[in-house]
Write a protein that holds these residues in place. Structure first.
Motif, PDB file in Angstrom:
ATOM      1  N   GLU A  63      -6.445   4.642   7.817  1.00 55.39           N
ATOM      2  CA  GLU A  63      -5.452   4.514   8.905  1.00 55.39           C
ATOM      3  C   GLU A  63      -5.784   3.282   9.754  1.00 55.39           C
ATOM      4  N   THR A  64      -4.870   2.321   9.711  1.00 53.69           N
ATOM      5  CA  THR A  64      -5.131   1.066  10.420  1.00 53.69           C
ATOM      6  C   THR A  64      -5.340   1.288  11.923  1.00 53.69           C
ATOM      7  N   GLY A  65      -4.601   2.254  12.501  1.00 51.08           N
ATOM      8  CA  GLY A  65      -4.767   2.504  13.937  1.00 51.08           C
ATOM      9  C   GLY A  65      -6.198   2.914  14.243  1.00 51.08           C
ATOM     10  N   THR A  89      -3.606  -6.865   6.443  1.00 48.70           N
ATOM     11  CA  THR A  89      -3.547  -8.064   7.289  1.00 48.70           C
ATOM     12  C   THR A  89      -3.903  -7.733   8.739  1.00 48.70           C
ATOM     13  N   ARG A  90      -3.423  -6.582   9.232  1.00 48.78           N
ATOM     14  CA  ARG A  90      -3.713  -6.269  10.634  1.00 48.78           C
ATOM     15  C   ARG A  90      -5.205  -5.969  10.847  1.00 48.78           C
ATOM     16  N   VAL A  91      -5.841  -5.378   9.833  1.00 47.69           N
ATOM     17  CA  VAL A  91      -7.288  -5.110   9.954  1.00 47.69           C
ATOM     18  C   VAL A  91      -8.066  -6.427   9.857  1.00 47.69           C
ATOM     19  N   LEU A 126      -5.754   3.285  -6.843  1.00 51.37           N
ATOM     20  CA  LEU A 126      -5.492   3.895  -5.522  1.00 51.37           C
ATOM     21  C   LEU A 126      -5.442   5.415  -5.603  1.00 51.37           C
ATOM     22  N   LYS A 127      -4.958   5.924  -6.735  1.00 50.59           N
ATOM     23  CA  LYS A 127      -4.755   7.372  -6.866  1.00 50.59           C
ATOM     24  C   LYS A 127      -5.886   8.054  -7.642  1.00 50.59           C
ATOM     25  N   GLU A 128      -6.949   7.304  -7.900  1.00 52.69           N
ATOM     26  CA  GLU A 128      -8.091   7.892  -8.615  1.00 52.69           C
ATOM     27  C   GLU A 128      -9.127   8.426  -7.620  1.00 52.69           C
ATOM     28  N   SER A 130      -0.266  -7.545  -4.401  1.00 55.09           N
ATOM     29  CA  SER A 130       0.586  -7.095  -3.290  1.00 55.09           C
ATOM     30  C   SER A 130       2.053  -7.371  -3.624  1.00 55.09           C
ATOM     31  N   PRO A 131       2.932  -6.368  -3.392  1.00 51.94           N
ATOM     32  CA  PRO A 131       4.352  -6.589  -3.705  1.00 51.94           C
ATOM     33  C   PRO A 131       4.945  -7.781  -2.953  1.00 51.94           C
ATOM     34  N   ASP A 132       4.398  -8.145  -1.803  1.00 50.57           N
ATOM     35  CA  ASP A 132       4.959  -9.286  -1.058  1.00 50.57           C
ATOM     36  C   ASP A 132       4.336 -10.609  -1.493  1.00 50.57           C
TER      37      ASP A 132
HETATM   38  N1  GTB Z   1      -0.486   4.833   8.036  1.00 53.05           N
HETATM   39  C1  GTB Z   1      -1.249   4.062   7.079  1.00 53.05           C
HETATM   40  C2  GTB Z   1      -2.038   2.971   7.804  1.00 53.05           C
HETATM   41  O1  GTB Z   1      -1.593   2.489   8.844  1.00 53.05           O
HETATM   42  O2  GTB Z   1      -3.134   2.626   7.342  1.00 53.05           O
HETATM   43  C3  GTB Z   1      -0.276   3.489   6.053  1.00 53.05           C
HETATM   44  C4  GTB Z   1      -0.998   2.742   4.940  1.00 53.05           C
HETATM   45  C5  GTB Z   1       0.009   2.222   3.923  1.00 53.05           C
HETATM   46  O3  GTB Z   1       1.234   2.410   4.047  1.00 53.05           O
HETATM   47  N2  GTB Z   1      -0.516   1.549   2.921  1.00 53.05           N
HETATM   48  C6  GTB Z   1       0.331   0.999   1.876  1.00 53.05           C
HETATM   49  C7  GTB Z   1      -0.124   1.493   0.511  1.00 53.05           C
HETATM   50  O4  GTB Z   1      -1.286   1.558   0.229  1.00 53.05           O
HETATM   51  C8  GTB Z   1       0.187  -0.529   1.904  1.00 53.05           C
HETATM   52  S1  GTB Z   1       0.819  -1.204   3.417  1.00 53.05           S
HETATM   53  N3  GTB Z   1       0.846   1.818  -0.350  1.00 53.05           N
HETATM   54  C9  GTB Z   1       0.571   2.220  -1.703  1.00 53.05           C
HETATM   55  C10 GTB Z   1       0.891   3.640  -1.951  1.00 53.05           C
HETATM   56  O5  GTB Z   1       1.240   4.381  -0.997  1.00 53.05           O
HETATM   57  O6  GTB Z   1       0.778   4.037  -3.114  1.00 53.05           O
HETATM   58  C11 GTB Z   1       2.619  -0.936   3.160  1.00 53.05           C
HETATM   59  C12 GTB Z   1       3.232  -2.149   2.569  1.00 53.05           C
HETATM   60  C13 GTB Z   1       3.146  -2.411   1.232  1.00 53.05           C
HETATM   61  C14 GTB Z   1       3.747  -3.533   0.718  1.00 53.05           C
HETATM   62  C15 GTB Z   1       4.441  -4.391   1.552  1.00 53.05           C
HETATM   63  N4  GTB Z   1       5.072  -5.540   1.009  1.00 53.05           N
HETATM   64  O7  GTB Z   1       4.714  -5.958  -0.086  1.00 53.05           O
HETATM   65  O8  GTB Z   1       5.968  -6.114   1.662  1.00 53.05           O
HETATM   66  C16 GTB Z   1       4.517  -4.129   2.893  1.00 53.05           C
HETATM   67  C17 GTB Z   1       3.896  -3.015   3.405  1.00 53.05           C
END
Ligand code: GTB
Length: 217
Positions: free
Chosen positions: A71-73, A22-24, A45-47, A11-13
């Protein structure tokens, strides 16, 4: 049946709870549902295998038996409708809680996401410095409205619900910018969410993946 969600392998963070798994995780913890996590690399992710689960090639996804969701929602609404604890029983209160879930992702999250885009993705564009204050103003406008509605209540509509879970998750994204601190009642609202044992378990679980600290902050 086992619930499996996906999360970033890296994770980038670095595990600060900002990625959307995290929300799920939080919803699953609130509902007392055990789950497994499959970590996915950026390439995977893109495969095709992941695109079959999420056509946009993103995390998190949700699988339980034959059912696959993205979609988390949608994932959190599905869980909250299936298990008691995150949506009120009374019909109108339940509809209002769902409304707050949509408000979080449709009305509050977009300007917050724009801030990340203008700072990181578009940061080197000649117009980025001009756009930044406009985006910040749009966030402030939404946070003004939200804090006016929250007032001095603990949660948005009575007891804690999936609406609060989603709204707190969305507001957490503003923390690195410092904007949240301009709204003491919203900062306290987010802190109440983070203090929930279920949130803390979810945070610790995602932090553990990346060897990060088990508590927020
Ligand atoms: N609308 C979708 C949902 O709610 O499920 C959005 C999902 C989404 O944006 N996923 C992101 C993802 O997979 C991860 S959460 N991105 C990779 C890509 O698109 O290729 C967004 C996110 C990523 C990293 C940080 N961070 O490190 O701070 C924060 C939020």
């Amino acid at each position: 049946m086992t619930i499996t969600i996906t999360a970033f392998e890296n994770s980038p963070d670095g595990g600060k709870g900002l990625a959307r798994d995290t929300r799920v995780r939080w919803a699953l913890e609130e509902l007392g549902q055990p789950y497994e996590v499959r970590l996915v690399s950026f390439r995977a992710l893109k495969e095709p295998a992941h695109l079959a689960l999420n056509p946009f090639g993103q995390i998190p996804t949700f699988e339980e038996g034959e059912l696959a969701l993205f979609e988390t929602g949608s994932i959190i609404l599905h869980l909250a409708q299936r298990h008691p604890g995150l949506l009120p029983q009374e019909e109108h209160a339940r509809a209002r809680a769902i409304t707050w879930m949509f408000a979080a992702v449709n009305s509050v999250e977009p300007p917050i996401l724009d801030l990340t885009i203008v700072k990181i993705v578009e940061g080197d564009k000649p117009w980025a410095a001009e756009r930044l204050p406009l985006v910040v103003e749009r966030i402030r406008a939404r946070l003004n409205q939200l804090s006016a509605r929250l007032g001095d209540a603990d949660w948005l509509d009575g007891a804690f619900s999936a609406g609060d879970l989603m709204m707190v998750s969305v507001l957490l994204r503003t923390r690195p910018s410092g904007i949240l601190n301009e709204y003491p009642s919203l900062a306290a609202y987010v802190a109440r969410g983070e203090a929930r044992p279920a949130y803390r378990r979810a945070y610790a679980a995602q932090a553990a993946v990346y060897g990060s600290k088990p508590t927020p902050g």
